[in-house]
Design a protein around this motif. Structure first.
Motif, PDB file in Angstrom:
ATOM      1  N   LEU A  27       0.923  -1.204  -0.051  1.00 32.82           N
ATOM      2  CA  LEU A  27       0.152  -0.151   0.246  1.00 32.82           C
ATOM      3  C   LEU A  27       0.538   1.159  -0.077  1.00 32.82           C
ATOM      4  N   ARG A  28       1.963   1.254   0.721  1.00 31.24           N
ATOM      5  CA  ARG A  28       2.784   2.150   0.673  1.00 31.24           C
ATOM      6  C   ARG A  28       3.359   2.765  -0.681  1.00 31.24           C
ATOM      7  N   SER A  29       3.672   1.527  -1.458  1.00 35.98           N
ATOM      8  CA  SER A  29       4.472   1.976  -2.693  1.00 35.98           C
ATOM      9  C   SER A  29       3.409   2.109  -3.800  1.00 35.98           C
ATOM     10  N   VAL A  30       1.991   1.642  -3.444  1.00 35.46           N
ATOM     11  CA  VAL A  30       1.000   2.053  -4.804  1.00 35.46           C
ATOM     12  C   VAL A  30       0.509   3.519  -4.597  1.00 35.46           C
ATOM     13  N   LYS A  31       0.985   4.463  -5.485  1.00 41.34           N
ATOM     14  CA  LYS A  31       0.345   5.919  -5.689  1.00 41.34           C
ATOM     15  C   LYS A  31      -0.707   5.997  -6.187  1.00 41.34           C
ATOM     16  N   TYR A  32      -1.368   5.071  -7.256  1.00 41.20           N
ATOM     17  CA  TYR A  32      -2.472   5.139  -7.776  1.00 41.20           C
ATOM     18  C   TYR A  32      -2.657   3.890  -8.562  1.00 41.20           C
ATOM     19  N   ALA A  33      -4.116   3.500  -8.862  1.00 39.51           N
ATOM     20  CA  ALA A  33      -4.355   2.274  -9.357  1.00 39.51           C
ATOM     21  C   ALA A  33      -5.640   2.325  -9.797  1.00 39.51           C
ATOM     22  N   ARG A  66       0.454   2.891 -10.518  1.00 37.61           N
ATOM     23  CA  ARG A  66       2.011   3.575 -10.295  1.00 37.61           C
ATOM     24  C   ARG A  66       2.497   3.033  -8.973  1.00 37.61           C
ATOM     25  N   VAL A  67       3.508   2.356  -9.195  1.00 37.59           N
ATOM     26  CA  VAL A  67       4.138   1.626  -8.032  1.00 37.59           C
ATOM     27  C   VAL A  67       5.363   2.527  -7.704  1.00 37.59           C
ATOM     28  N   ASN A  68       5.534   3.323  -6.669  1.00 41.35           N
ATOM     29  CA  ASN A  68       6.456   4.370  -6.709  1.00 41.35           C
ATOM     30  C   ASN A  68       6.626   5.419  -7.835  1.00 41.35           C
ATOM     31  N   GLU A  69       7.702   5.218  -8.727  1.00 42.25           N
ATOM     32  CA  GLU A  69       7.619   6.197  -9.708  1.00 42.25           C
ATOM     33  C   GLU A  69       7.157   5.655 -10.969  1.00 42.25           C
ATOM     34  N   THR A  70       6.825   4.309 -11.147  1.00 41.86           N
ATOM     35  CA  THR A  70       6.807   3.271 -12.425  1.00 41.86           C
ATOM     36  C   THR A  70       5.184   3.157 -12.519  1.00 41.86           C
ATOM     37  N   CYS A  71       4.774   3.168 -13.957  1.00 35.88           N
ATOM     38  CA  CYS A  71       3.461   2.820 -14.238  1.00 35.88           C
ATOM     39  C   CYS A  71       3.771   1.329 -14.547  1.00 35.88           C
ATOM     40  N   VAL A  72       2.953   0.592 -14.014  1.00 42.89           N
ATOM     41  CA  VAL A  72       2.735  -1.044 -14.445  1.00 42.89           C
ATOM     42  C   VAL A  72       1.387  -1.194 -14.734  1.00 42.89           C
ATOM     43  N   THR A  73       1.475  -2.191 -15.648  1.00 40.50           N
ATOM     44  CA  THR A  73       0.032  -2.777 -15.971  1.00 40.50           C
ATOM     45  C   THR A  73       0.232  -4.488 -15.950  1.00 40.50           C
ATOM     46  N   ARG A  74      -0.897  -4.948 -15.440  1.00 39.43           N
ATOM     47  CA  ARG A  74      -0.964  -6.537 -15.027  1.00 39.43           C
ATOM     48  C   ARG A  74      -2.073  -6.855 -15.577  1.00 39.43           C
ATOM     49  N   ASN A  75      -1.988  -8.140 -16.257  1.00 37.78           N
ATOM     50  CA  ASN A  75      -3.422  -8.768 -16.749  1.00 37.78           C
ATOM     51  C   ASN A  75      -3.309 -10.205 -16.546  1.00 37.78           C
ATOM     52  N   THR A  76      -2.765 -10.581 -15.423  1.00 32.28           N
ATOM     53  CA  THR A  76      -2.372 -12.203 -15.398  1.00 32.28           C
ATOM     54  C   THR A  76      -3.278 -12.675 -14.228  1.00 32.28           C
TER      55      THR A  76
END
Length: 201
Positions: A61-67, A87-97
Motif C-alpha cells: 500500500l505504501r508503494s502504490v500511488k494510484y491504481a 503507479r508503483v513508486n515512480e513506475t507505471c505498471v500494467t498487469r493482466n495475469t
C-alpha cells in the motif's frame, strides 16, 4: 496442497474472521443481497483508499500511488479477468495475469495470481462504489474503490469511521493522488471516468 484445498482453507479463514469481527464495528452499509452477480462488478474501478494490518500488504500500500483496475468476463460465469494499471513508486505498471473467483452465496471474492491467492468479503457495492474487507493470514484490511474520483464527503466519512472502528492508525491508511494517475490505453488524458476496459495484449 491442491488448489481446491487451498480455496477451502481460505474460505474457512474468512468465515472465522467475519465471525470474530461481527459486532465489533458497525457496517458502513448493508452487504449486497445474495447471490452476488459478477456482472455487477464489470468495468472500470479506481482504487481510492486502503488500509491493512498485514505487514507485506502494508508495504504494498505504501508503494502504490494510484491504481485503476478493470473487471472483464472470465472463462466461466463466476470468474472475472483483471487488468490493473498502477503507479508503483515512480513506475507505471500494467498487469493482466490474474483472475477473480466469485462466490455468490456469501459475497466473497478470491483473487488468484498464479499460485498466490487472497480473499475479500464484499461489504458494499453499487453502480459506483466498491468496499472490500480483506483477510490476509488473519490480519484485517479495508479498501474503497469507485467508478470515479468523485466520492461524496459523506461516503468518505463513513469509510473513515469504519477504519477507526477496526482500530486502524493513521499510518496504516493510504490514499491515492490523482496527480499520480497512469495513462489508460484508449482513453484521452482529459477523459472523465470511462467505464469500458482497455484492450490488452
Amino acid at each position: 496442497m491442491t488448489k481446491e484445498e487451498n480455496i477451502e482453507r481460505n474460505l474457512k479463514k474468512l468465515a472465522a474472521e467475519q465471525r470474530r469481527d461481527k459486532g465489533e464495528a458497525a457496517s458502513i452499509a448493508p452487504a449486497l443481497p445474495s447471490p452476488l452477480l459478477p456482472a455487477q462488478l464489470l468495468g472500470k474501478w479506481i482504487y481510492l483508499l486502503g488500509s491493512s494490518k498485514y505487514p507485506p500488504h502494508l508495504e504494498e500500500l505504501r508503494s502504490v500511488k494510484y491504481a485503476t483496475f478493470f473487471f472483464h468476463p472470465g472463462s466461466h460465469p463466476d470468474e472475472l479477468n483483471v487488468t490493473e494499471i498502477m503507479r508503483v513508486n515512480e513506475t507505471c505498471v500494467t498487469r493482466n495475469t490474474s483472475t477473480i473467483q466469485v462466490f455468490r452465496h456469501n459475497n466473497t471474492l478470491m483473487h488468484v495470481d498464479g499460485q498466490v491467492t487472497s480473499m475479500a468479503h464484499l461489504i458494499r457495492s453499487s453502480k459506483d462504489l466498491l468496499i472490500l474487507q480483506h483477510i490476509n493470514n488473519g490480519f484485517p484490511g479495508l479498501s474503497l474503490s469507485a467508478r470515479s474520483l468523485h466520492v461524496s464527503k459523506e461516503r468518505l466519512d463513513e469509510f473513515r469511521a469504519q477504519l477507526a472502528c477496526h482500530g486502524f492508525a493513521d499510518d496504516e491508511i493510504f490514499l491515492v493522488s490523482e496527480k499520480d494517475a497512469c495513462p489508460v490505453p484508449g482513453e484521452q488524458p482529459d477523459e472523465d471516468e470511462a467505464t469500458q476496459a482497455p484492450q490488452t495484449a
